[in-house]
Design an enzyme around this catalytic site. Structure first.
Site, PDB file in Angstrom:
ATOM      1  CG  HIS A  39      18.350  17.722  16.351  1.00 49.36           C
ATOM      2  ND1 HIS A  39      16.850  17.869  16.188  1.00 49.36           N
ATOM      3  CD2 HIS A  39      18.898  17.706  15.292  1.00 49.36           C
ATOM      4  CE1 HIS A  39      16.922  17.961  14.923  1.00 49.36           C
ATOM      5  NE2 HIS A  39      17.767  17.725  14.319  1.00 49.36           N
ATOM      6  CD  GLU A  40      22.424  16.076  14.564  1.00 47.68           C
ATOM      7  OE1 GLU A  40      22.285  15.270  13.813  1.00 47.68           O
ATOM      8  OE2 GLU A  40      22.107  17.100  14.562  1.00 47.68           O
ATOM      9  CG  HIS A  57      18.421  12.963  13.082  1.00 45.13           C
ATOM     10  ND1 HIS A  57      17.458  13.181  12.287  1.00 45.13           N
ATOM     11  CD2 HIS A  57      18.836  14.317  13.081  1.00 45.13           C
ATOM     12  CE1 HIS A  57      17.026  14.371  12.097  1.00 45.13           C
ATOM     13  NE2 HIS A  57      17.911  15.029  12.427  1.00 45.13           N
TER      14      HIS A  57
END
Length: 228
Positions: free
Chosen positions: A103-104, A107
């Site tokens: 998920h990071e 980003h």
């Protein structure tokens, strides 16, 4: 919110709703994370390693990865172009660890590809930080001095944080979508399914924060309007 509003039922309703929503969302994400932290990812690698693969595959190979202390303290910082992963997710190999790490990484991929909502959120950060520091002071001054202009200025300042919360939603959802899509291509069904559950639970915290901020803004607008 301005405590000077005393026993205003609208004010206390928002306070109670904030506490309940916050508690429920945190309990749900902790429960979901705990469940999938006991299931090993089929990738046979740590969160750091899978995130590294995702970054390289998605055109963000320049992004670095480092470990930070704390539980679920993971974040991506575009200023140093680094993923900062909590120790459990950086070195752990569970479905939960891999999901959060990817998920990071999502980003970071957003930044590498110039994802517009992400750029908007980054641009809003210094403005919102300033607004959050002074809006309450401006509101209290406006109410005490009976100056409608100051009270309205305070509402505009607070509205900036509402805009920030609303812009954050698509940014977080897109990062999770990228993570699940990558795991779906690179892993097996259990990794994708588990990641979706973990990241959906995490997204609810942003939904709750956005909802509460909108309710607060509506309350401020209505309360200040009645006072005028």
């Amino acid at each position: 919110m301005y405590v000077g509003y005393g026993m205003d039922l609208g004010y206390w309703g928002i306070v109670i709703a904030s506490v309940i929503l916050g508690g429920l969302t945190q309990a749900y994400i902790q429960s979901t994370y705990r469940k999938w932290s006991h299931v090993e990812a089929t990738a046979g690698a740590t969160g750091r390693e899978v995130a590294r693969r995702m970054l390289d595959a998605e055109g963000a190979s320049a992004v670095g990865i480092t470990s930070v202390e704390g539980h679920l303290t993971d974040f991506y910082d575009p200023r140093d172009n680094m993923l900062h992963l909590s120790e459990e997710n950086c070195e752990g190999g569970s479905v939960a660890s891999v999901a959060v790490a990817c998920h990071e990484a999502g980003h970071a991929v957003q930044t590498a590809r110039g994802y517009l909502p992400g750029r908007m959120r980054t641009a809003l950060v210094p403005v919102v930080n300033f607004a959050q520091q002074i809006w309450m002071i401006v509101l209290i001054a406006g109410l005490l001095l009976d100056l409608a202009g100051l009270a309205q200025a305070a509402i505009i300042l607070f509205a900036l944080s509402v805009v920030f919360h609303l812009v954050t939603l698509p940014v977080e959802i897109d990062a999770s979508r990228r993570a699940v899509a990558y795991l779906g291509h690179a892993g097996t069904g259990i990794d994708e399914r588990g990641a979706r559950q973990v990241l959906t639970a995490a997204a609810l915290t942003y939904v709750a924060a956005a909802l509460v901020s909108v309710l607060q803004l509506l309350y401020l607008v209505g309360r200040t309007g009645r006072r005028e």
